[in-house]
Scaffold this motif. Structure first.
Motif, PDB file in Angstrom:
ATOM      1  N   GLU A 119      48.203  44.041  44.689  1.00 45.25           N
ATOM      2  CA  GLU A 119      47.272  43.017  45.175  1.00 45.25           C
ATOM      3  C   GLU A 119      46.479  43.544  46.381  1.00 45.25           C
ATOM      4  OE1 GLU A 119      48.208  39.011  47.423  1.00 45.25           O
ATOM      5  OE2 GLU A 119      48.669  38.828  45.279  1.00 45.25           O
ATOM      6  N   GLU A 120      47.172  44.190  47.291  1.00 43.65           N
ATOM      7  CA  GLU A 120      46.500  44.774  48.460  1.00 43.65           C
ATOM      8  C   GLU A 120      45.522  45.871  48.033  1.00 43.65           C
ATOM      9  OE1 GLU A 120      46.779  43.923  51.865  1.00 43.65           O
ATOM     10  OE2 GLU A 120      47.758  42.172  51.004  1.00 43.65           O
ATOM     11  N   LEU A 121      45.903  46.649  47.028  1.00 43.39           N
ATOM     12  CA  LEU A 121      45.031  47.711  46.531  1.00 43.39           C
ATOM     13  C   LEU A 121      43.762  47.123  45.911  1.00 43.39           C
ATOM     14  CD1 LEU A 121      44.445  50.672  45.914  1.00 43.39           C
ATOM     15  CD2 LEU A 121      45.816  50.424  43.824  1.00 43.39           C
ATOM     16  N   ARG A 122      43.914  46.056  45.138  1.00 44.54           N
ATOM     17  CA  ARG A 122      42.720  45.391  44.570  1.00 44.54           C
ATOM     18  C   ARG A 122      41.772  44.938  45.681  1.00 44.54           C
ATOM     19  NH1 ARG A 122      46.417  43.721  40.717  1.00 44.54           N
ATOM     20  NH2 ARG A 122      46.968  41.818  41.826  1.00 44.54           N
ATOM     21  N   ALA A 123      42.332  44.380  46.763  1.00 38.57           N
ATOM     22  CA  ALA A 123      41.501  43.934  47.890  1.00 38.57           C
ATOM     23  C   ALA A 123      40.803  45.126  48.542  1.00 38.57           C
ATOM     24  CB  ALA A 123      42.363  43.181  48.907  1.00 38.57           C
ATOM     25  N   LEU A 124      41.519  46.233  48.677  1.00 36.53           N
ATOM     26  CA  LEU A 124      40.917  47.443  49.264  1.00 36.53           C
ATOM     27  C   LEU A 124      39.772  47.965  48.396  1.00 36.53           C
ATOM     28  CD1 LEU A 124      43.804  49.725  50.556  1.00 36.53           C
ATOM     29  CD2 LEU A 124      41.799  49.002  51.821  1.00 36.53           C
ATOM     30  N   ARG A 125      40.010  48.031  47.109  1.00 37.46           N
ATOM     31  CA  ARG A 125      38.998  48.569  46.193  1.00 37.46           C
ATOM     32  C   ARG A 125      37.782  47.642  46.097  1.00 37.46           C
ATOM     33  NH1 ARG A 125      40.757  53.221  43.991  1.00 37.46           N
ATOM     34  NH2 ARG A 125      42.890  53.461  43.267  1.00 37.46           N
ATOM     35  N   ALA A 126      37.992  46.355  46.334  1.00 37.20           N
ATOM     36  CA  ALA A 126      36.888  45.397  46.269  1.00 37.20           C
ATOM     37  C   ALA A 126      35.925  45.557  47.459  1.00 37.20           C
ATOM     38  CB  ALA A 126      37.422  43.967  46.221  1.00 37.20           C
ATOM     39  N   ASN A 127      36.422  46.114  48.563  1.00 36.25           N
ATOM     40  CA  ASN A 127      35.582  46.294  49.768  1.00 36.25           C
ATOM     41  C   ASN A 127      34.784  47.556  49.709  1.00 36.25           C
ATOM     42  OD1 ASN A 127      36.398  43.919  50.877  1.00 36.25           O
ATOM     43  ND2 ASN A 127      38.111  44.841  51.970  1.00 36.25           N
TER      44      ASN A 127
END
Length: 127
Positions: A119-127
């Motif tokens: 979940e944290e990785l998805r947020a990182l990749r979204a930025n």
């Protein structure tokens, strides 16, 4: 004669392809962009002072969890290709006991650390 050489060349090419495929992750390291994402993911863990990280039944704060992840990343880096590999190999479970790592919120809810990290990785990749 020409047919024999062509067949030998095909066999050689096939053998080379099999050899390349058999190496898979051997000698791999994440490219610089993935390395930055992995390090940023570990920093996000370190910043989550609202969570308790549970490893093999023992509670750890965010700083301790990040230190452990950095240590595992350093050890397994040559076997990893991307952040998803990092999560699977370093952030999801103990290498010794095979027990999954967990994350506990202040309210007491517990979830798998692998799911949290994805979940944290998805947020990182979204930025």
């Amino acid at each position: 004669m020409r047919l024999i050489l062509r067949n030998d060349l095909r066999k050689l090419m096939f053998a080379l392809l099999l050899l390349a495929a058999s190496f898979g992750h051997a000698g791999a390291t994440p490219p610089p962009k993935e390395d930055q994402i992995i390090l940023a993911l570990i920093q996000r863990v370190e910043a989550r002072t609202d969570l308790v990280f549970v490893r093999n039944g023992s509670d750890h704060n965010a700083t301790e969890a990040a230190k452990h992840l950095r240590s595992k990343y350093k050890y397994f880096k040559v076997e990893l290709i991307d952040a998803e590999d990092f999560i699977e190999r370093c952030g999801s479970r103990s290498e010794l006991t095979r027990k999954p790592y967990q994350v506990r919120t202040a309210g007491g809810a517990v979830r798998d650390a692998g799911d949290f990290l994805r979940e944290e990785l998805r947020a990182l990749r979204a930025n």
